[in-house]
Write a protein that holds these residues in place. Structure first.
Motif, PDB file in Angstrom:
ATOM      1  N   LEU A 132     133.463  45.279  18.111  1.00 17.21           N
ATOM      2  CA  LEU A 132     133.875  45.012  18.974  1.00 17.21           C
ATOM      3  C   LEU A 132     133.447  45.314  20.273  1.00 17.21           C
ATOM      4  CD1 LEU A 132     136.919  44.468  20.464  1.00 17.21           C
ATOM      5  CD2 LEU A 132     137.350  47.133  19.934  1.00 17.21           C
ATOM      6  N   TRP A 133     132.988  46.928  20.710  1.00 16.47           N
ATOM      7  CA  TRP A 133     132.081  47.188  21.771  1.00 16.47           C
ATOM      8  C   TRP A 133     130.536  46.429  21.872  1.00 16.47           C
ATOM      9  CZ3 TRP A 133     136.087  48.664  24.129  1.00 16.47           C
ATOM     10  CH2 TRP A 133     137.072  49.251  23.323  1.00 16.47           C
ATOM     11  N   GLY A 134     129.959  46.126  21.043  1.00 20.94           N
ATOM     12  CA  GLY A 134     129.123  45.399  20.967  1.00 20.94           C
ATOM     13  C   GLY A 134     128.539  44.623  22.006  1.00 20.94           C
ATOM     14  N   ASP A 135     130.045  43.662  21.573  1.00 20.34           N
ATOM     15  CA  ASP A 135     129.793  42.213  22.036  1.00 20.34           C
ATOM     16  C   ASP A 135     130.312  41.773  23.631  1.00 20.34           C
ATOM     17  OD1 ASP A 135     128.582  40.860  19.520  1.00 20.34           O
ATOM     18  OD2 ASP A 135     131.366  40.649  18.471  1.00 20.34           O
ATOM     19  N   ILE A 136     131.390  43.207  23.404  1.00 17.46           N
ATOM     20  CA  ILE A 136     132.102  43.176  24.849  1.00 17.46           C
ATOM     21  C   ILE A 136     130.368  43.948  25.155  1.00 17.46           C
ATOM     22  CG2 ILE A 136     134.056  44.991  25.985  1.00 17.46           C
ATOM     23  CD1 ILE A 136     135.376  44.013  23.998  1.00 17.46           C
ATOM     24  N   TYR A 137     130.393  44.909  25.194  1.00 19.31           N
ATOM     25  CA  TYR A 137     129.801  45.070  26.594  1.00 19.31           C
ATOM     26  C   TYR A 137     128.325  44.644  26.397  1.00 19.31           C
ATOM     27  CZ  TYR A 137     131.263  49.579  26.142  1.00 19.31           C
ATOM     28  OH  TYR A 137     132.858  51.081  25.603  1.00 19.31           O
ATOM     29  N   ASN A 138     128.423  44.122  25.869  1.00 24.38           N
ATOM     30  CA  ASN A 138     127.201  42.727  26.251  1.00 24.38           C
ATOM     31  C   ASN A 138     126.862  41.796  27.185  1.00 24.38           C
ATOM     32  OD1 ASN A 138     124.200  42.175  24.869  1.00 24.38           O
ATOM     33  ND2 ASN A 138     125.466  40.050  24.292  1.00 24.38           N
ATOM     34  N   PRO A 145     122.708  46.917  28.884  1.00 27.50           N
ATOM     35  CA  PRO A 145     121.048  48.179  29.026  1.00 27.50           C
ATOM     36  C   PRO A 145     121.353  49.185  28.424  1.00 27.50           C
ATOM     37  CG  PRO A 145     120.981  47.083  31.372  1.00 27.50           C
ATOM     38  CD  PRO A 145     122.598  46.683  30.412  1.00 27.50           C
ATOM     39  N   ILE A 146     121.632  49.865  28.665  1.00 27.40           N
ATOM     40  CA  ILE A 146     122.559  51.394  28.445  1.00 27.40           C
ATOM     41  C   ILE A 146     123.040  51.020  26.863  1.00 27.40           C
ATOM     42  CG2 ILE A 146     123.315  53.283  28.534  1.00 27.40           C
ATOM     43  CD1 ILE A 146     123.955  52.675  31.981  1.00 27.40           C
ATOM     44  N   TYR A 147     123.559  50.438  26.622  1.00 26.04           N
ATOM     45  CA  TYR A 147     124.249  50.464  25.391  1.00 26.04           C
ATOM     46  C   TYR A 147     123.329  49.519  24.336  1.00 26.04           C
ATOM     47  CZ  TYR A 147     127.325  49.011  21.131  1.00 26.04           C
ATOM     48  OH  TYR A 147     127.523  48.892  20.472  1.00 26.04           O
ATOM     49  N   ARG A 148     122.543  48.780  25.019  1.00 24.82           N
ATOM     50  CA  ARG A 148     121.785  48.223  23.981  1.00 24.82           C
ATOM     51  C   ARG A 148     120.491  49.575  24.393  1.00 24.82           C
ATOM     52  NH1 ARG A 148     123.571  44.834  20.831  1.00 24.82           N
ATOM     53  NH2 ARG A 148     125.166  43.683  22.446  1.00 24.82           N
ATOM     54  N   TRP A 149     120.190  50.189  24.741  1.00 29.31           N
ATOM     55  CA  TRP A 149     118.680  51.398  24.724  1.00 29.31           C
ATOM     56  C   TRP A 149     119.346  52.278  23.520  1.00 29.31           C
ATOM     57  CZ3 TRP A 149     120.033  56.513  25.549  1.00 29.31           C
ATOM     58  CH2 TRP A 149     118.382  57.107  25.734  1.00 29.31           C
ATOM     59  N   PHE A 150     120.851  52.405  23.817  1.00 32.14           N
ATOM     60  CA  PHE A 150     121.368  53.350  22.708  1.00 32.14           C
ATOM     61  C   PHE A 150     121.411  53.497  21.405  1.00 32.14           C
ATOM     62  CE2 PHE A 150     124.817  55.055  20.960  1.00 32.14           C
ATOM     63  CZ  PHE A 150     125.319  56.871  21.287  1.00 32.14           C
ATOM     64  N   MET A 151     121.658  51.740  21.528  1.00 29.82           N
ATOM     65  CA  MET A 151     121.750  51.390  19.617  1.00 29.82           C
ATOM     66  C   MET A 151     120.311  51.415  19.155  1.00 29.82           C
ATOM     67  SD  MET A 151     125.331  51.236  19.337  1.00 29.82           S
ATOM     68  CE  MET A 151     125.424  50.125  17.523  1.00 29.82           C
ATOM     69  N   VAL A 153     117.466  53.098  19.755  1.00 30.59           N
ATOM     70  CA  VAL A 153     117.346  54.167  19.721  1.00 30.59           C
ATOM     71  C   VAL A 153     117.924  55.023  19.249  1.00 30.59           C
ATOM     72  CG1 VAL A 153     116.989  57.137  21.442  1.00 30.59           C
ATOM     73  CG2 VAL A 153     116.466  54.971  22.289  1.00 30.59           C
ATOM     74  N   PHE A 154     119.087  55.962  18.816  1.00 31.42           N
ATOM     75  CA  PHE A 154     120.100  56.030  18.010  1.00 31.42           C
ATOM     76  C   PHE A 154     120.225  55.124  16.365  1.00 31.42           C
ATOM     77  CE2 PHE A 154     120.740  58.510  21.564  1.00 31.42           C
ATOM     78  CZ  PHE A 154     120.125  59.558  21.171  1.00 31.42           C
ATOM     79  N   PHE A 155     120.371  54.415  16.374  1.00 34.97           N
ATOM     80  CA  PHE A 155     120.939  53.479  15.383  1.00 34.97           C
ATOM     81  C   PHE A 155     119.770  51.919  14.881  1.00 34.97           C
ATOM     82  CE2 PHE A 155     124.693  54.879  17.295  1.00 34.97           C
ATOM     83  CZ  PHE A 155     124.718  55.925  16.271  1.00 34.97           C
ATOM     84  N   GLY A 156     118.924  52.115  15.674  1.00 33.32           N
ATOM     85  CA  GLY A 156     117.346  50.880  15.483  1.00 33.32           C
ATOM     86  C   GLY A 156     116.611  50.809  14.231  1.00 33.32           C
TER      87      GLY A 156
END
Length: 156
Positions: A132-138, A145-151, A153-156
């Motif tokens: 939900l959040w990834g598709d909407i924030y995209n 860019p903030i959301y993708r960076w966060f994901m 750094v912390f989950f990738g």
């Protein structure tokens, strides 16, 4: 009971092949962008179990209430089935849902649902999987860019 008599015709509320399911589902999200569940609800078992990223629901009354909330909140909501397969009493379908927000461009959610049919061919369980959040924030330029960076750094 699984049948209703209407004008001397008998309607059997049973899903026994994927084409029947796809026909029903395609009518749920119509071209006007307003979902209408009235035709497909009789195909759900009274003890339906539904779960997605947001909620967990048990029973047809709670499920109907959820579909009514979705219908009321949706200004423009469309869904397209991309792929569908059936194996025994399990249906899997990949979908794309377009959502409309007031201040932002349309967003597309990409998801997959697993449907379990009971012995009467009614939907007894529905599990929806999506980000939900990834598709909407995209779709939001400042946040993307903030959301993708966060994901990353912390989950990738």
């Amino acid at each position: 009971m699984n049948e209703v008599s209407e004008n001397t015709q008998t309607i059997e509320y049973k899903i026994d092949h994927k084409e029947k399911f796809m026909e029903l589902w395609s009518k749920t999200y119509n071209t006007q962008g307003n979902p209408d569940w009235s035709h497909i609800l009789p195909y759900y078992d009274s003890n339906i179990y539904f779960k997605d990223s947001i909620q967990e629901i048990r029973g047809i009354e709670e499920f109907k209430a959820m579909t009514e909330r979705l219908t009321q909140r949706s200004k423009n909501l469309e869904m397209k089935i991309v792929n569908c397969t059936m194996d025994g009493n399990l249906l899997f379908f990949e979908w794309e849902m377009k959502l409309s927000f007031d201040k932002y461009p349309n967003s597309v959610l990409y998801g997959l649902s697993r449907i379990t049919l009971n012995d009467q061919g009614k939907i007894s369980e529905q599990r929806d999987y999506y980000d939900l959040w990834g598709d909407i924030y995209n779709e939001i330029p400042i946040i993307r860019p903030i959301y993708r960076w966060f994901m990353k750094v912390f989950f990738g």
